[in-house]
Design an enzyme around this catalytic site. Structure first.
Site, PDB file in Angstrom:
ATOM      1  N   THR B  48       0.852  -1.185   0.000  1.00 23.06           N
ATOM      2  CA  THR B  48       0.000   0.000   0.000  1.00 23.06           C
ATOM      3  C   THR B  48       0.893   1.242   0.000  1.00 23.06           C
ATOM      4  OG1 THR B  48      -0.135   0.057   2.391  1.00 23.06           O
ATOM      5  CG2 THR B  48      -1.826  -1.195   1.235  1.00 23.06           C
ATOM      6  N   VAL B  50       1.353   4.285   1.446  1.00 23.15           N
ATOM      7  CA  VAL B  50       2.053   4.896   2.578  1.00 23.15           C
ATOM      8  C   VAL B  50       3.101   3.943   3.148  1.00 23.15           C
ATOM      9  CG1 VAL B  50       1.817   5.811   4.912  1.00 23.15           C
ATOM     10  CG2 VAL B  50       0.180   6.446   3.151  1.00 23.15           C
ATOM     11  N   CYS B  51       2.734   2.649   3.242  1.00 21.72           N
ATOM     12  CA  CYS B  51       3.692   1.679   3.781  1.00 21.72           C
ATOM     13  C   CYS B  51       4.931   1.640   2.912  1.00 21.72           C
ATOM     14  CB  CYS B  51       3.096   0.289   3.809  1.00 21.72           C
ATOM     15  SG  CYS B  51       1.526   0.200   4.619  1.00 21.72           S
ATOM     16  N   SER B  52       4.710   1.632   1.603  1.00 16.50           N
ATOM     17  CA  SER B  52       5.856   1.549   0.704  1.00 16.50           C
ATOM     18  C   SER B  52       6.769   2.727   0.950  1.00 16.50           C
ATOM     19  CB  SER B  52       5.396   1.568  -0.742  1.00 16.50           C
ATOM     20  OG  SER B  52       4.332   0.685  -0.921  1.00 16.50           O
ATOM     21  N   MET B  55       8.628   2.262   4.431  1.00 20.64           N
ATOM     22  CA  MET B  55       9.709   1.269   4.469  1.00 20.64           C
ATOM     23  C   MET B  55      10.845   1.660   3.513  1.00 20.64           C
ATOM     24  SD  MET B  55       8.959  -0.795   6.891  1.00 20.64           S
ATOM     25  CE  MET B  55       7.768   0.138   7.839  1.00 20.64           C
TER      26      MET B  55
END
Lengths: 183, 165
Positions: B48, B50-52, B55
């Site tokens: 998703t 934001v997660c990408s 990280m």
């Protein structure tokens, strides 16, 4: 007891000084600091809007640009940033900056070298300088200062030291700058 | 310690665990890094936006965390296979732990599990003795950045110098 969600208003921790690349009047009441990545398409989308803000609010705002390359996602971003610094050492930072954002699909080594030539700099000399990482420390200092200030992606803008957490379309940027000028 | 409604807070002893981690499925947990600070980055899901970004940012910031001797571990309920593909696509080289089976068990023990069936977006920094030094819960759509982690690592470094006197 439920843990409350925590959102902090990030503030710029590294003040703008003469070491920064700044475009616009030195005594402008509003300073926008951009942390950007030349290979980031969102930065590319914000680029013409920021240029237009500087044009429409020429007496009000100045822009400082700092590097924030996410190199694990954008393999050409680091070289692009160091090339802009090499151009800056020759008084052509903004010309190179503009070329990079106007040619985001041409950041591979061959096209980048042509770009250096197009802004009137010696491509072999600049290429060698970037090759021996002469400007890597400067780019890293920008990046580290950015993460300490709460930069969490690109572009991140600080308007008079307060992180702008909204969008980057022209109307919103003008509104933010006008609000800061009136504050 | 395992309050189901709240994120673990500073001063508590961090629950021990290991989970299979990308890329090779080996078991990884904070206890393996005792003597060094450990950063646990719980996040809702691989892939998703934001997660990408979070990280990918953490990978870019990893050299700064390593200056403090800190170990960074990402944790979500995704499988090792998903983590492996995600890590490859984003150039992520720190371990991504699969809180996959039983689903979310470790996230629950840290109070970082959301009813929608994913980990919360939560940061937990453990001191070198395995105690929680700092924790932070973000809204799922907000990337919390790295500044809070680095401030905590700064503080731990200062505390340790004081202890050594």
């Amino acid at each position: 007891m439920t843990t409350p969600l925590q959102v902090t208003t990030a503030r710029l921790r590294i003040p703008v000084t003469e070491r920064d690349h700044v475009r616009g009047p030195v005594d402008a009441p509003v300073t926008v600091v951009e942390y950007g990545d030349f290979q980031c398409r969102f930065c590319g989308a914000a680029y013409p809007n920021l240029a237009e803000v500087l044009r429409q609010r020429a007496d009000v705002v100045r822009l400082a640009y700092r590097h924030f390359p996410i190199t694990n996602v954008h393999p050409y971003a680091e070289h692009a940033a160091e090339t802009a610094e090499a151009a800056g050492a020759r008084g052509r930072f903004w010309e190179m900056h503009d070329w990079l954002y106007e040619h985001q699909d041409q950041l591979d080594p061959v096209h980048l070298s042509l770009g250096v030539e197009q802004v009137g700099l010696p491509p072999d000399e600049v290429g060698a300088e970037v090759g021996r990482q002469a400007h890597a420390d400067r780019v890293r200092q920008d990046f580290v200062g950015g993460i300490r200030s709460g930069v969490n992606g690109t572009p991140t803008l600080f308007v008079n030291d307060i992180r702008h957490d909204g969008g980057y379309d022209l109307a919103e940027l003008l509104a933010v700058v006008d609000a800061a000028a009136g504050a | 310690m395992s309050d189901p409604n709240g994120l673990i807070t500073a001063g508590q002893v961090a629950p021990g665990f290991t989970l299979p981690a990308a890329p090779d499925g080996r078991e990884v947990g904070p206890g393996q890094f005792r003597g060094r600070p450990v950063v646990l980055a719980f996040y809702p899901a691989d892939w998703t936006p934001v997660c990408s970004d979070q990280m990918a940012l953490y990978q870019a910031a990893l050299p700064e965390l390593e200056r403090y001797g800190a170990e960074l571990l990402g944790i979500s309920v995704d499988s090792v296979d998903s983590h492996r593909a995600f890590a490859r696509s984003r150039g992520i080289r720190f371990p991504l732990l699969a809180d996959f089976e039983p689903k979310g068990e470790v996230s629950r023990r840290y109070g970082a599990y959301a009813p929608r069936g994913q980990s919360d977006r939560a940061l937990v920094v453990l001191d070198p003795d395995g105690r929680v030094a700092w924790s932070h819960l973000s809204p799922p759509e907000v990337n919390p950045g790295v500044d809070g982690i680095l401030d905590t690592l700064d503080r731990l470094g200062t505390d340790r110098r004081v202890d050594a006197r």
